[in-house]
Design a protein around this motif. Structure first.
Motif, PDB file in Angstrom:
ATOM      1  N   LEU A  47       0.847  -1.195   0.000  1.00  0.00           N
ATOM      2  CA  LEU A  47       0.000   0.000   0.000  1.00  0.00           C
ATOM      3  C   LEU A  47       0.878   1.239   0.000  1.00  0.00           C
ATOM      4  O   LEU A  47       1.623   1.467   0.954  1.00  0.00           O
ATOM      5  CB  LEU A  47      -0.927   0.004   1.214  1.00  0.00           C
ATOM      6  CG  LEU A  47      -1.817   1.246   1.372  1.00  0.00           C
ATOM      7  CD1 LEU A  47      -2.881   1.294   0.273  1.00  0.00           C
ATOM      8  CD2 LEU A  47      -2.479   1.282   2.754  1.00  0.00           C
ATOM      9  N   PRO A  49       1.512   5.558  -0.291  1.00  0.00           N
ATOM     10  CA  PRO A  49       0.834   6.773   0.178  1.00  0.00           C
ATOM     11  C   PRO A  49      -0.172   7.295  -0.846  1.00  0.00           C
ATOM     12  O   PRO A  49       0.101   7.339  -2.042  1.00  0.00           O
ATOM     13  CB  PRO A  49       1.995   7.760   0.365  1.00  0.00           C
ATOM     14  CG  PRO A  49       3.179   6.897   0.649  1.00  0.00           C
ATOM     15  CD  PRO A  49       2.987   5.676  -0.194  1.00  0.00           C
ATOM     16  N   GLY A  50      -1.348   7.655  -0.358  1.00  0.00           N
ATOM     17  CA  GLY A  50      -2.384   8.214  -1.203  1.00  0.00           C
ATOM     18  C   GLY A  50      -3.159   7.212  -2.018  1.00  0.00           C
ATOM     19  O   GLY A  50      -4.067   7.591  -2.774  1.00  0.00           O
ATOM     20  N   GLU A  51      -2.884   5.931  -1.859  1.00  0.00           N
ATOM     21  CA  GLU A  51      -3.510   4.899  -2.672  1.00  0.00           C
ATOM     22  C   GLU A  51      -4.638   4.214  -1.907  1.00  0.00           C
ATOM     23  O   GLU A  51      -4.565   4.039  -0.697  1.00  0.00           O
ATOM     24  CB  GLU A  51      -2.458   3.853  -3.065  1.00  0.00           C
ATOM     25  CG  GLU A  51      -2.986   2.712  -3.904  1.00  0.00           C
ATOM     26  CD  GLU A  51      -1.925   1.667  -4.225  1.00  0.00           C
ATOM     27  OE1 GLU A  51      -1.966   1.126  -5.345  1.00  0.00           O
ATOM     28  OE2 GLU A  51      -1.062   1.399  -3.352  1.00  0.00           O
ATOM     29  N   THR A  52      -5.692   3.836  -2.636  1.00  0.00           N
ATOM     30  CA  THR A  52      -6.746   3.001  -2.066  1.00  0.00           C
ATOM     31  C   THR A  52      -6.745   1.659  -2.777  1.00  0.00           C
ATOM     32  O   THR A  52      -6.875   1.601  -3.999  1.00  0.00           O
ATOM     33  CB  THR A  52      -8.129   3.648  -2.204  1.00  0.00           C
ATOM     34  OG1 THR A  52      -8.164   4.855  -1.459  1.00  0.00           O
ATOM     35  CG2 THR A  52      -9.217   2.716  -1.689  1.00  0.00           C
ATOM     36  N   ALA A 184      -2.891   5.753   7.081  1.00  0.00           N
ATOM     37  CA  ALA A 184      -3.784   4.854   6.339  1.00  0.00           C
ATOM     38  C   ALA A 184      -4.925   4.396   7.232  1.00  0.00           C
ATOM     39  O   ALA A 184      -4.800   4.354   8.460  1.00  0.00           O
ATOM     40  CB  ALA A 184      -3.015   3.645   5.820  1.00  0.00           C
ATOM     41  N   LYS A 210     -10.009  10.753   1.284  1.00  0.00           N
ATOM     42  CA  LYS A 210      -8.878  10.330   0.460  1.00  0.00           C
ATOM     43  C   LYS A 210      -8.367  11.497  -0.384  1.00  0.00           C
ATOM     44  O   LYS A 210      -7.153  11.758  -0.462  1.00  0.00           O
ATOM     45  CB  LYS A 210      -9.310   9.167  -0.430  1.00  0.00           C
ATOM     46  CG  LYS A 210      -8.302   8.777  -1.494  1.00  0.00           C
ATOM     47  CD  LYS A 210      -8.912   7.781  -2.462  1.00  0.00           C
ATOM     48  CE  LYS A 210      -7.995   7.570  -3.653  1.00  0.00           C
ATOM     49  NZ  LYS A 210      -8.575   6.635  -4.630  1.00  0.00           N
ATOM     50  N   SER A 216      -4.341   7.125   2.631  1.00  0.00           N
ATOM     51  CA  SER A 216      -4.279   5.795   2.036  1.00  0.00           C
ATOM     52  C   SER A 216      -5.333   4.911   2.694  1.00  0.00           C
ATOM     53  O   SER A 216      -5.696   5.122   3.851  1.00  0.00           O
ATOM     54  CB  SER A 216      -2.897   5.174   2.231  1.00  0.00           C
ATOM     55  OG  SER A 216      -1.907   5.960   1.625  1.00  0.00           O
ATOM     56  N   SER A 231     -11.841   2.458  -5.221  1.00  0.00           N
ATOM     57  CA  SER A 231     -10.464   1.958  -5.249  1.00  0.00           C
ATOM     58  C   SER A 231      -9.674   2.422  -6.465  1.00  0.00           C
ATOM     59  O   SER A 231     -10.216   2.584  -7.557  1.00  0.00           O
ATOM     60  CB  SER A 231     -10.461   0.424  -5.217  1.00  0.00           C
ATOM     61  OG  SER A 231     -11.154  -0.050  -4.094  1.00  0.00           O
ATOM     62  N   ASP A 232      -8.370   2.601  -6.257  1.00  0.00           N
ATOM     63  CA  ASP A 232      -7.436   2.806  -7.365  1.00  0.00           C
ATOM     64  C   ASP A 232      -7.010   1.464  -7.938  1.00  0.00           C
ATOM     65  O   ASP A 232      -6.869   1.304  -9.152  1.00  0.00           O
ATOM     66  CB  ASP A 232      -6.180   3.554  -6.882  1.00  0.00           C
ATOM     67  CG  ASP A 232      -6.517   4.888  -6.251  1.00  0.00           C
ATOM     68  OD1 ASP A 232      -7.225   5.688  -6.888  1.00  0.00           O
ATOM     69  OD2 ASP A 232      -6.088   5.127  -5.106  1.00  0.00           O
TER      70      ASP A 232
END
Length: 277
Positions: A47, A49-52, A184, A210, A216, A231-232
């Motif tokens: 995971l 940073p900044g990601e889902t 997160a 987010k 995250s 989600s990304d």
């Protein structure tokens, strides 16, 4: 007023599961030859940073066990767990304390996750007291910021969880998870106990957090359409293993695994049209 997330290294994974497996002994079998259940097998997740990341699969696929490993509720049978490059596989009390500042959890049912005898103000104050964060004045300012952040009226601070609606309780749970400005959030089926219209509001709130805070997130659900919305990247699990992984767009438009295709074909969207997804 938005509260900025704490500084993180953009090139360092917040959470890294490295070849994690979890095996449980069942009560069946003999003393010397117990039957084993392989709940998670060889799972690697990073995971950033900044990601889902959305983790999706049917009940019993291993997604919640994977989440429990991430947040420290379950020790892996094998493999390593890293938080911001620190090995936290075998967790001491000090490591658990540090992990509580990095990652927070939002559980499925806020009615059981919140203390029914504590008013909302005290629920939000508690993490700051446990971690000895801020002066009394700073804590009160943070509490005011948190209710604003999740869209609750200030009058909710004096309410007990039982006096709030399901959607309001989940907003309190999200606010409490944000109290220490984590890097997160692990959201384990955070909307499944809510009705459809409220579900849409909570998903929109998580999406706003987010976007505005660079937060995250690990978002776990059995509903692949819900996972797609927020989600990304999507990870599909089946029988304790990752069977497909890719961007949300690729998984939906070009699924390669038969199980993923069956999920897409069998699960109509549980989202409300107001999501506009």
């Amino acid at each position: 007023m938005a509260v900025p997330a704490r500084n993180v290294n953009p090139d360092m994974p917040i959470i890294l599961l490295d070849d994690i497996s979890v095996t449980f002994r069942t009560r069946t079998g003999s003393l010397f030859h117990p039957n084993l259940v392989h709940a998670v097998r060889g799972v690697t997740i990073k995971l950033m940073p900044g990601e889902t990341i959305g983790i999706v699969g049917e009940s019993g696929c291993g997604k919640s066990t994977t989440a429990n490993v991430m947040c420290g509720l379950q020790a892996p049978t094998s493999g390593r767990v890293y938080f911001e490059n620190t090995d936290v596989t075998r967790r001491t009390a000090d490591l658990r304390r540090k992990m509580g500042r990095v990652v927070s959890v939002v559980f499925q049912d806020p009615a059981t996750a919140l203390n029914p005898r504590m008013v909302v103000r005290d629920q939000l104050l508690d993490p700051m007291l446990v971690h000895q964060i801020g002066t009394s004045q700073e804590q009160e300012m943070r509490i005011a910021q948190l209710v604003d952040l999740v869209g609750l009226p200030k009058s909710a601070l004096r309410a007990l969880p039982g006096q709030l609606s399901g959607g309001q309780r989940q907003r309190v749970a999200i606010a409490r998870a944000m109290a220490l400005e984590p890097a997160a959030i692990i959201a384990d089926e955070p909307t499944s106990a809510l009705d459809v219209s409220v579900r849409a509001q909570i998903l929109n709130l998580l999406t706003d957090l987010k976007r505005d805070l660079g937060l995250s997130m690990i978002f776990i659900s059995h509903d692949i359409q819900t996972v797609r919305y927020i989600s990304d990247r999507i990870i599909v699990m089946n029988h304790g293993q990752i069977v497909e992984e890719g961007s949300a767009k690729d998984v939906f438009e070009r699924p390669t695994d038969a199980y993923t295709k069956s999920l897409l074909g069998a699960a109509p969207s549980l989202l409300h049209p107001t999501l506009g997804g």
